[in-house]
Design an enzyme around this catalytic site. Structure first.
Site, short mmCIF file in Angstrom:
data_model
loop_
_atom_site.label_atom_id
_atom_site.label_comp_id
_atom_site.label_asym_id
_atom_site.label_seq_id
_atom_site.Cartn_x
_atom_site.Cartn_y
_atom_site.Cartn_z
N ARG A 1 0.81 -1.23 0.00
CA ARG A 1 0.00 0.00 0.00
C ARG A 1 0.85 1.28 0.00
NH1 ARG A 1 -3.02 -3.64 -0.65
NH2 ARG A 1 -5.07 -3.95 0.28
N SER B 1 -10.63 0.20 3.71
CA SER B 1 -9.86 -0.12 4.92
C SER B 1 -9.32 1.16 5.54
CB SER B 1 -8.69 -1.04 4.58
OG SER B 1 -9.16 -2.28 4.13
N GLU C 1 -4.27 3.79 6.70
CA GLU C 1 -4.07 3.55 5.26
C GLU C 1 -4.54 4.79 4.49
OE1 GLU C 1 -5.29 -0.20 3.44
OE2 GLU C 1 -6.01 0.89 1.70
N1 EPU Z 1 -11.03 -10.38 10.79
C1 EPU Z 1 -11.62 -10.50 12.03
N2 EPU Z 1 -12.56 -9.58 12.40
C2 EPU Z 1 -12.95 -8.57 11.58
C3 EPU Z 1 -12.35 -8.43 10.31
C4 EPU Z 1 -11.40 -9.36 9.93
O1 EPU Z 1 -11.26 -11.39 12.81
O2 EPU Z 1 -13.81 -7.78 11.98
C5 EPU Z 1 -10.02 -11.38 10.37
C6 EPU Z 1 -10.56 -12.23 9.22
O3 EPU Z 1 -11.27 -13.36 9.70
C7 EPU Z 1 -9.28 -12.62 8.51
C8 EPU Z 1 -8.36 -11.43 8.73
O4 EPU Z 1 -8.90 -10.70 9.83
O5 EPU Z 1 -8.69 -13.74 9.15
C9 EPU Z 1 -8.25 -10.53 7.48
O6 EPU Z 1 -9.54 -10.04 7.12
P1 EPU Z 1 -10.00 -9.92 5.58
O7 EPU Z 1 -9.79 -11.25 4.91
O8 EPU Z 1 -11.34 -9.32 5.56
O9 EPU Z 1 -8.95 -8.97 4.91
P2 EPU Z 1 -8.31 -7.58 5.40
O10 EPU Z 1 -6.87 -7.85 5.68
O11 EPU Z 1 -9.11 -6.95 6.48
C10 EPU Z 1 -7.50 -6.82 3.04
C11 EPU Z 1 -7.38 -5.46 2.41
C12 EPU Z 1 -8.69 -5.09 1.69
C13 EPU Z 1 -9.04 -6.18 0.69
C14 EPU Z 1 -9.17 -7.50 1.44
C15 EPU Z 1 -9.52 -8.66 0.54
C16 EPU Z 1 -5.88 -4.12 3.81
C17 EPU Z 1 -5.77 -3.11 4.90
N3 EPU Z 1 -7.12 -4.48 3.45
O12 EPU Z 1 -8.48 -6.71 4.09
O13 EPU Z 1 -8.43 -3.90 0.96
O14 EPU Z 1 -10.25 -5.87 0.02
O15 EPU Z 1 -7.91 -7.79 2.10
O16 EPU Z 1 -8.41 -9.14 -0.09
O17 EPU Z 1 -4.85 -4.57 3.30
C18 EPU Z 1 -8.49 -1.52 1.14
O18 EPU Z 1 -7.26 -1.58 1.14
O19 EPU Z 1 -9.15 -0.45 1.23
C19 EPU Z 1 -9.23 -2.79 1.13
C20 EPU Z 1 -10.56 -2.84 1.25
#
Ligand code: EPU
Length: 322
Positions: A189, A240, A310
């Site tokens: 990012r 995010s 972010e």
């Molecule tokens: N999780 C929780 N509780 C929550 C949310 C998430 O326990 O309330 C856990 C999930 O179960 C999972 C882990 O945290 O084990 C990661 O969550 P998720 O798979 O939803 O992905 P993320 O890391 O929160 C990232 C990107 C998103 C992208 C998704 C899908 C970042 C900061 N975010 O989210 O990107 O859409 O992966 O690949 O890197 C963005 O950058 O604006 C964005 C939306």
């Protein structure tokens, strides 16, 4: 720097009626909050964008470029000086080149670009289908999802680069350059442009695609969209809010801190995903910021981890507010 009237009149001379005053910005942001731009210029092509930026640099007038408005929180007090709204959206697919590519101006909607590629049976951007921002924002912020990011697609971007003409004079020139992916110093990012280490503006970019069929690309895209719908909330948000810290997830940490569903003013931490802060309809930017501080402090107290934003805070944030 505050533009005094002499500076405004210089801008008026340069841009005439294209320079608008006191334009509400909330509707140009995905979180739907923020005050007005003191002055606003709308660029409808990459050529116009380049001309405007060169002029603003020449006038030493600070400015902010707004593309999709998805990764920013604009202060309630608005933005002093000039906001350039990037509406340069021309798109050209080269389906028969090797590899197939898409070239687009930096104001093009990135998610829409991904869906247009899918309709042509061109693979490689399935991960980007739900990304709300502009291509330029994606190039600067190395947007990503589902294990992929922009850096894996980028071939070359056209940049307007502000460089010293001669060290001795302190004068600068604006030069159009082609930057390959390596030149951006991509990280998670982040890029040299996001880190602010170079003064440059993305005008257009060419992305690598692969030949496939519309059905196959659409099937993969639908799969990822379904996951997104299951795990990410609809509604007005910045996407995010925080970057994932090394080895963990901001959403998981905010969840584990017991903060999902917490509301301040018109903003709620999504009950579905802890890293999404939702405008319930009447939010202010300051509501968002107070919730950001609450999440950051609670996660730091409970887990000793400092969450890094972010998104970018832009405009006139008051001391202690941003
Ligand atoms: N999780 C929780 N509780 C929550 C949310 C998430 O326990 O309330 C856990 C999930 O179960 C999972 C882990 O945290 O084990 C990661 O969550 P998720 O798979 O939803 O992905 P993320 O890391 O929160 C990232 C990107 C998103 C992208 C998704 C899908 C970042 C900061 N975010 O989210 O990107 O859409 O992966 O690949 O890197 C963005 O950058 O604006 C964005 C939306």
């Amino acid at each position: 720097m505050i533009p005094v009237s002499a500076e405004i009149s210089k801008l008026q001379q340069k841009f005439g009626e294209r320079l608008q005053a006191e334009v509400a910005l909330a509707r140009y942001t995905s979180a739907r909050v923020g005050g007005p731009a003191e002055l606003l210029l709308m660029a409808n092509s990459a050529k116009e964008l380049a001309e405007m930026i060169s002029n603003l640099w020449e006038l030493e007038q600070p400015f902010l470029i707004l593309g999709g408005g998805s990764n920013v929180l604009v202060a309630d007090a608005g933005v002093r000086g000039v906001v350039v709204l990037n509406r340069a959206r021309h798109v050209r697919f080269s389906e028969h080149s090797m590899p197939p590519t898409v070239w687009a101006e930096s104001g093009a909607n990135f998610g829409l670009l991904a869906r247009q590629a899918a309709a042509r049976g061109l693979s490689g951007l399935e991960w980007a289908a739900g990304i709300p921002g502009s291509l330029g924002g994606a190039v600067v912020g190395n947007a990503g999802a589902f294990g992929a990011d922009l850096s894996s697609n980028l071939i070359v971007a056209e940049i307007l680069h502000r460089i010293p003409a001669m060290e001795a004079t302190g004068q600068h020139i604006a030069r159009r350059e082609k930057w390959s992916k390596e030149r951006f110093g991509y990280e998670y990012r982040s890029s040299v442009l996001k880190r602010g280490s170079e003064a440059a503006v993305v005008l257009s970019a060419k992305l690598r695609l692969m030949n496939s069929t519309p059905d196959a690309v659409k099937a993969r895209m639908d799969e990822q969209t379904a996951i997104r719908h299951r795990t990410q909330p609809p509604g007005a948000s910045t996407g995010s809010m925080f970057k994932n810290p090394p080895g963990d997830y901001a959403g998981r940490l905010i969840d584990a801190a017991g903060l999902k569903g917490t509301q301040i003013g018109g903003v709620q931490i999504s009950p579905l995903h802890g890293n999404f802060f939702i405008n319930l309809g009447n939010a202010t930017a300051s509501d968002f910021y107070r919730l950001v501080e609450l999440a950051r402090n609670t996660v730091a107290d409970k887990f000793g981890i400092g969450l890094e934003l972010e998104i970018q805070l832009v405009g006139e944030w008051l001391v202690g507010e941003g």
